[in-house]
Write a protein that holds these residues in place. Structure first.
Motif, PDB file in Angstrom:
ATOM      1  N   HIS A 184      -2.392 -17.004-105.392  1.00 30.15           N
ATOM      2  CA  HIS A 184      -2.872 -16.131-106.465  1.00 30.15           C
ATOM      3  C   HIS A 184      -3.849 -15.042-105.974  1.00 30.15           C
ATOM      4  O   HIS A 184      -3.763 -13.886-106.400  1.00 30.15           O
TER       5      HIS A 184
ATOM      6  N   ASP B  56      -4.990 -10.871-114.438  1.00 28.92           N
ATOM      7  CA  ASP B  56      -3.830 -11.662-114.023  1.00 28.92           C
ATOM      8  C   ASP B  56      -2.519 -11.091-114.561  1.00 28.92           C
ATOM      9  O   ASP B  56      -2.405 -10.752-115.743  1.00 28.92           O
TER      10      ASP B  56
ATOM     11  N   HIS C  46      -3.647 -10.816-106.048  1.00 24.22           N
ATOM     12  CA  HIS C  46      -4.568  -9.787-106.557  1.00 24.22           C
ATOM     13  C   HIS C  46      -4.689  -8.622-105.570  1.00 24.22           C
ATOM     14  O   HIS C  46      -4.805  -7.463-105.969  1.00 24.22           O
TER      15      HIS C  46
ATOM     16  N   SER D   8     -12.794 -11.867-109.224  1.00 22.63           N
ATOM     17  CA  SER D   8     -12.126 -12.311-110.447  1.00 22.63           C
ATOM     18  C   SER D   8     -12.970 -13.356-111.163  1.00 22.63           C
ATOM     19  O   SER D   8     -14.138 -13.565-110.820  1.00 22.63           O
TER      20      SER D   8
HETATM   21 ZN    ZN Z   1      -6.576 -13.881-111.097  1.00 25.25          ZN
END
Ligand code: ZN
Ligand code: KG4
Length: 355
Positions: A123, A323, A127, A149
Motif C-alpha cells: 500500500h 486511498d 502511494h 498518510s
Molecule cells: Zn493510504
C-alpha cells in the motif's frame, strides 16, 4: 499492459484500470467516510462489512467506466475482464485485516475465474507510484519520496523502480493520525486532515508555539509530543488541569481558539516534515521529489515545500493522494515487470507489512 487494481486496506473500497502504469482509464472510489463519521474514526468491523457489500459493484463500475459507453445496458461487466484485462493487482498490506481480506479474496477469485496473473502489492509503495499516473517515469532517479498518510510517515530514497532505502519514519503517530486526533480535540469533523486545514485558514499560525520534535535518527519523525502539546494548551486555555478529558474540550472552546490552534498545529506538523525533507534533499541531491498519502493533499505542506526546497516537488491531484486503486494498478505494472505473479490460491494478507 492493462491492469485492474483493487484497494480495500482501510475505509475506501476502490477499483481502477491503468494501462502501462501511467494511463488511467477508470478510477472508482467508494468512500465509507459518512459511515464512520458518527464514530469519529474507522470502526474495523464496519469497514470490512462495507467492503464486502461494495467490492463487486465497485469493480463492475470500473470496468463500465473503462470499456463502455455511458448508456450501456449490461447487467454485469465482470466478463469484460476476459478480453480487456491483462493482470490484477491488489493491496496485500499493510492495513486492517478484515478489510484487506475482502480485497485480496475478491482479486484471487477474479484471477482464478478469468485465468489472469495476480500481484499482491504494498500500500505505501502504491502511494508513491500514484505519482507516475501523471509524470513520465523515465530519467527520474535518484528519487526522494515523502509518504504522509493516516497510518504512515516515511522518507525513502529510490535508486531505481522498486529499489529503495528507508531513510526514516515516524517513531510514534503518523502525521495524518495527529491531524485526526487534534481534530477530535477541537470538535472538528472526521477525517481530521481536511477539517483542520479548513479551520486553519481562519486562524493565526503564530498564536501558539508548538514543538518540532528533534529525533536521534536523522530522518525519523515524531508527532505524539506535538499532539500532547496541543492537548495541554487547550486545557490551559480553558483553565483546567492536565486530567481534564480531551473529549470534553471542544464544548468549551470558541471559534478563534479552535482556528488558532488548528493553524498553529498544522504549521508545526508541516514544519517537521519540511525540515527533514530539506535535509534529505541536501544530502542525497535527488533528481525528483514525490509525495504520497492523504496528507500530501494539504495546501500548507505543498506551498511550504515549494518555497523551501531547491527543486520543485511533484504534486498530484488530491484524489490520487488519498486511498485509491489507481495507485495499486500503477504499482502493479512495475511489479509485474520485476517478478513472477503470485499464486492465486495462496496470496495471503499482510496487515503489518513493513518496508
Ligand atoms: Zn493510504
Ligand atoms: O492515504 P490515506 O487516504 O489513508 C492511509 O493510507 O492512511 O490518508 C488519510 C489521512 C487521514 O489522516 C486524513 O486526515 C489525512 O490523510 N488528510 C489530510 C488532508 N486530506 C486527508 N491531512 C491534512 N490535510 C489534508 N488536506
Amino acid at each position: 499492459m492493462t491492469i485492474l487494481g483493487i484497494e480495500t486496506s482501510c475505509d475506501e473500497t476502490a477499483a481502477a484500470i491503468v494501462v502501462d502504469g501511467c494511463r488511467l482509464v477508470a478510477n472508482v472510489v467508494e468512500s465509507q467516510i459518512d459511515i464512520h463519521k458518527v464514530y469519529g474514526g474507522v470502526v474495523p468491523e464496519i469497514a470490512s462489512r462495507s467492503h464486502l457489500e461494495a467490492i463487486i459493484p465497485v469493480v463492475d463500475a470500473s470496468l463500465h467506466e473503462a470499456f463502455c459507453e455511458p448508456d450501456c445496458s449490461r447487467i454485469s461487466h465482470l466478463n469484460l475482464i476476459t478480453d480487456n484485462i491483462d493482470a490484477i493487482a491488489v493491496t496485500q498490506g499493510p492495513g486492517l485485516s478484515g478489510s484487506l481480506l475482502i480485497g485480496t479474496l475478491t482479486a484471487r477469485s477474479l484471477a482464478l475465474v478469468y485465468n489472469k496473473p495476480i500481484y499482491g502489492v504494498h500500500h505505501i509503495l502504491g502511494h508513491i507510484y500514484a505519482n507516475f499516473l501523471d509524470m513520465p517515469a523515465a530519467d527520474i532517479f535518484p528519487m526522494l519520496a515523502l509518504v504522509v498518510s493516516g497510518g504512515h510517515s516515511q522518507l525513502m530514497l529510490f535508486q531505481d523502480h522498486l529499489d529503495y532505502k528507508l531513510l526514516g519514519q515516524t517513531q510514534d503517530d503518523a502525521v495524518g493520525e495527529a491531524f485526526d486526533k487534534v481534530a477530535k480535540m477541537l470538535g472538528l469533523e472526521y477525517p481530521g486532515g481536511p477539517s483542520v486545514a479548513k479551520a486553519a485558514e481562519q486562524g493565526d499560525p503564530k498564536k501558539y508555539q508548538f514543538p518540532i520534535a528533534q529525533m536521534s535518527g536523522r530522518y525519523d519523525f515524531s508527532f505524539s509530543g506535538l499532539k500532547t502539546a496541543v492537548l495541554r494548551t487547550l486545557q490551559a486555555e480553558i483553565n483546567e488541569s492536565y486530567d481534564f478529558p480531551s473529549f470534553k474540550l471542544s464544548g468549551r472552546l470558541n471559534h478563534a481558539q479552535i482556528n488558532d490552534v488548528a493553524a498553529s498545529f498544522q504549521s508545526a506538523a508541516v514544519e517537521t516534515l519540511v525540515r527533514k525533507t530539506k535535509k534529505a534533499v541536501e544530502e542525497f541531491k535527488p533528481k525528483t521529489i514525490v509525495i504520497g498519502g492523504g496528507v500530501a493533499a494539504n495546501q500548507c505542506l505543498r506551498s511550504r515545500l515549494t518555497e523551501r526546497l531547491d527543486i520543485e516537488p511533484h504534486f498530484i491531484a488530491p484524489k490520487l493522494c488519498t486511498d485509491n486503486a489507481a495507485m495499486i494498478a500503477a504499482l502493479g505494472y512495475y511489479v509485474s515487470e520485476a517478478r513472477l505473479p503470485d499464486d492465486p490460491n495462496n496470496l495471503t494478507i499482510r496487515p503489518s507489512w513493513g518496508l
